[in-house]
Design a protein around this motif. Structure first.
Motif, short mmCIF file in Angstrom:
data_model
loop_
_atom_site.label_atom_id
_atom_site.label_comp_id
_atom_site.label_asym_id
_atom_site.label_seq_id
_atom_site.Cartn_x
_atom_site.Cartn_y
_atom_site.Cartn_z
N PRO A 197 0.49 -0.95 -0.07
CA PRO A 197 -0.11 0.06 0.41
C PRO A 197 0.53 1.43 -0.04
O PRO A 197 2.24 1.13 0.16
CB PRO A 197 -0.33 0.17 1.48
CG PRO A 197 0.23 -1.11 2.22
CD PRO A 197 0.84 -2.35 1.27
N PRO A 198 0.30 2.34 -0.65
CA PRO A 198 1.26 4.18 -0.60
C PRO A 198 1.57 4.07 0.54
O PRO A 198 0.51 4.20 1.62
CB PRO A 198 0.29 4.80 -1.42
CG PRO A 198 -1.16 3.86 -1.16
CD PRO A 198 -1.19 2.46 -1.45
N ILE A 199 2.57 4.41 1.60
CA ILE A 199 3.18 4.18 2.45
C ILE A 199 3.71 5.80 2.52
O ILE A 199 4.83 5.45 2.23
CB ILE A 199 3.17 3.53 4.01
CG1 ILE A 199 2.52 1.75 3.32
CG2 ILE A 199 3.85 3.84 5.05
CD1 ILE A 199 3.34 0.95 4.08
N LYS A 200 3.05 6.97 2.57
CA LYS A 200 4.16 8.03 3.04
C LYS A 200 5.76 8.07 3.63
O LYS A 200 6.23 8.98 3.15
CB LYS A 200 3.78 9.27 2.86
CG LYS A 200 2.86 9.81 4.09
CD LYS A 200 1.86 10.64 4.56
CE LYS A 200 1.27 11.56 5.61
NZ LYS A 200 0.89 10.49 6.19
N GLU A 201 5.46 7.55 4.08
CA GLU A 201 6.13 7.42 5.94
C GLU A 201 7.76 6.89 5.06
O GLU A 201 8.28 6.25 5.54
CB GLU A 201 6.54 6.82 7.07
CG GLU A 201 5.14 8.59 7.59
CD GLU A 201 3.60 7.89 7.62
OE1 GLU A 201 2.77 8.41 7.52
OE2 GLU A 201 3.55 6.92 6.70
N LEU A 202 7.18 6.21 3.81
CA LEU A 202 8.11 4.85 3.25
C LEU A 202 9.04 5.76 2.49
O LEU A 202 9.21 6.43 1.53
CB LEU A 202 8.03 3.73 3.27
CG LEU A 202 8.56 2.88 2.57
CD1 LEU A 202 9.94 2.76 3.31
CD2 LEU A 202 8.30 1.80 1.56
N THR A 203 10.48 6.15 2.25
CA THR A 203 11.62 6.08 1.35
C THR A 203 12.25 5.17 1.07
O THR A 203 12.79 4.02 1.57
CB THR A 203 12.63 7.82 1.47
OG1 THR A 203 11.72 8.95 2.28
CG2 THR A 203 13.47 8.28 0.74
N LEU A 204 11.88 4.62 -0.04
CA LEU A 204 12.46 3.73 -1.27
C LEU A 204 13.34 4.35 -2.10
O LEU A 204 13.27 4.90 -2.81
CB LEU A 204 11.51 2.95 -1.08
CG LEU A 204 12.08 1.63 -1.82
CD1 LEU A 204 12.50 0.77 0.02
CD2 LEU A 204 10.46 0.65 -2.37
N ILE A 205 14.70 3.70 -2.21
CA ILE A 205 15.48 3.71 -2.83
C ILE A 205 16.03 2.75 -3.46
O ILE A 205 16.68 1.51 -3.58
CB ILE A 205 16.93 5.05 -2.67
CG1 ILE A 205 16.51 6.17 -1.47
CG2 ILE A 205 17.71 5.00 -3.14
CD1 ILE A 205 17.58 6.49 -0.87
#
Length: 480
Positions: A406-414
């Motif tokens: 699910p879209p989780i705005k607190e997750l930054t994925l690189i």
């Protein structure tokens, strides 16, 4: 959300003129190749579009020779990278888990044309919806045995230039393996189109068996139980003889945090999937300037990689833009190559998926207050935590049924592509004008790519919700 190039509707048409099945020139005996849990995470196609602008080159005069060269080059490549000519299959005796059936069913190659000129697309590094017309997306009806693992579309533009849009199932190759496969294909195609008689032999042959990454074949068993996490009281790393996959633990905590949250804005963020995809250009000189700015004039003897400083800067800027409560947990995750992390190490030329996620979790307040140096140190701690035991714990954690994130705005994925300069894959010329990824199944992922005009620079493509874009851009570009 994406933008369309500004030209008339009648020019948006991309017409398919030819379709061909492409089979290996050398047929291998059919066999089942067991996949690892890393391969099974994402069986969908990942797409990349290469742009080759028109020059005074005979390759661009005869469209048939371009198609024929790409087809013959792919036939040669599939002879060595033979799993790419196969199909995925479900194993009923093993809980319907995916494996790879190497059955020589082949790839799909399309020829297309459009009146659009490449220059009309504007900045090729910036995503727009028209790019979706430059790739072939086979319809999946639930039958993996009918789904080609490699698809490609070569499109001739009105200016005489070409795009080559390639889709490869992520269950087949990870980034480095896909890069090697495309380089082999391009090398063979270029030789054929130039009418050379001898094909170049690959410097290293790919190794397709998953070997060590198949569960139960690790050099030693990973202890079970609750273990070290990169978030303890929001800050410290706690040593432990027990190992868990911090990335999976942190993701679970983020999901639980989102589920427990209330408020119209949070609900909107969870539902909205209309991401803006924007590319930021960071030159090598700008990255060095950023290092000096955030670490001091002489950096005090502290050195860090370009990936580390840009990742830290991205996380701080995105966290500020979110405007989350200071006690809210936020997380930075990035892929780590496990080829030399597992015991025994994977062989040179390993072609399967070998990346796991490392993870750093802090509160939003801690990220905003932390120095870039402190965050870089956290990133290094997370990377060093990826051991053979961590990889095994990670693979065990992702063994269950796959569901979309699910879209989780607190997750930054690189996803770091800087060591895979896709723009240098020379299908039609020595290098493409640009190699642009399409939107991934996780639209908020940030891609770090090598800048075609500056090999020390980074092009960062990131997906953001529209109402965070302006604030993120300000924080990211000004460091304030």
């Amino acid at each position: 959300m994406a933008t369309e190039p500004d030209f008339g509707d009648h020019l948006r048409v991309v017409s398919i003129t030819k379709t061909a099945s492409v089979f290996p020139k050398v047929v291998h005996p059919p066999k089942i190749l067991s996949l690892s849990n890393l391969d099974r995470q994402c069986p969908v196609h990942m797409y990349l579009v290469f742009f080759y602008e028109h020059e005074n080159n005979n390759l661009f005069v005869d469209r048939d020779s371009v198609f024929r060269g790409l087809k013959c080059g792919l036939e040669e490549a599939l002879s060595v990278w033979y799993p790419a000519a196969g199909r995925l299959t479900l194993n009923p005796s093993d809980g319907n888990k995916l494996n790879l059936w190497c059955n020589n069913k082949g790839a799909i190659l399309l020829e297309a044309e459009t009146q659009v000129e490449i220059s009309e697309l504007g900045d090729l590094s910036q995503y727009n919806d028209f790019l979706e017309k430059l790739v072939y997306k086979p319809v999946f009806d639930g039958d993996f045995s009918q789904m080609p693992l490699v698809v490609a579309q070569v499109t001739k533009f009105g200016c005489g230039g070409y795009s080559i849009g390639i889709g490869i199932s992520h269950s087949l190759f990870d980034g480095p393996a896909a890069y090697d496969f495309m380089c082999a294909w391009a090398s063979n195609s270029a030789v054929i189109m130039k009418q050379h008689k001898a094909l170049e032999l690959p410097n290293k042959l790919p190794v397709h068996d998953r070997g060590t990454l198949l569960m139960g074949k690790f050099g030693h068993e990973a202890p079970k139980g609750v273990g070290a996490k990169l978030l303890q009281n929001g800050n410290d790393v706690v040593p432990s003889v027990l190992t868990r996959a911090a990335a999976v633990d942190h993701l679970y905590q983020l999901i639980m945090q989102a589920a427990a949250a209330s408020g119209d804005q949070i609900k909107l963020d969870q539902i909205e999937n209309n991401y803006v995809h924007k590319t930021f250009h960071l030159s090598g000189a700008l990255i060095e300037s950023l290092k000096r700015e955030v670490f001091g004039g002489d950096m005090g003897g502290f050195s860090c990689s370009s990936f580390e400083v840009v990742a830290a800067h991205l996380w701080k800027a995105k966290t500020k833009a979110l405007g989350a409560r200071k006690e809210t947990m936020v997380c930075l995750q990035f892929a780590v190559d496990a080829r030399n992390k597992v015991e025994p190490s994977l062989p040179e030329g390993f072609s399967g998926n070998a990346y796991v996620l490392a993870s750093v979790a802090l509160t939003a307040g801690q990220v905003e207050q932390a120095t870039h140096k402190a965050i870089v140190e956290k990133i290094r701690e997370a990377k060093s935590s990826v051991t053979s035991n961590y990889v095994k714990a990670y693979m065990e954690a992702v063994a269950g049924p796959q569901t979309s994130l699910p879209p989780i705005k607190e997750l930054t994925l690189i996803s770091d592509w800087t060591r895979m300069p896709f723009h240098k894959v020379g299908f039609l010329q020595e290098a493409a004008a640009y190699a642009s990824p399409l939107v991934s199944p996780i639209p908020q992922v940030a891609y770090f790519m090598q800048n075609p005009r500056d090999n020390r620079g980074i092009d960062m493509r990131v997906g953001l919700l529209p109402h965070y874009l302006s604030a993120f851009t300000r924080y990211f570009l000004t460091n304030k």
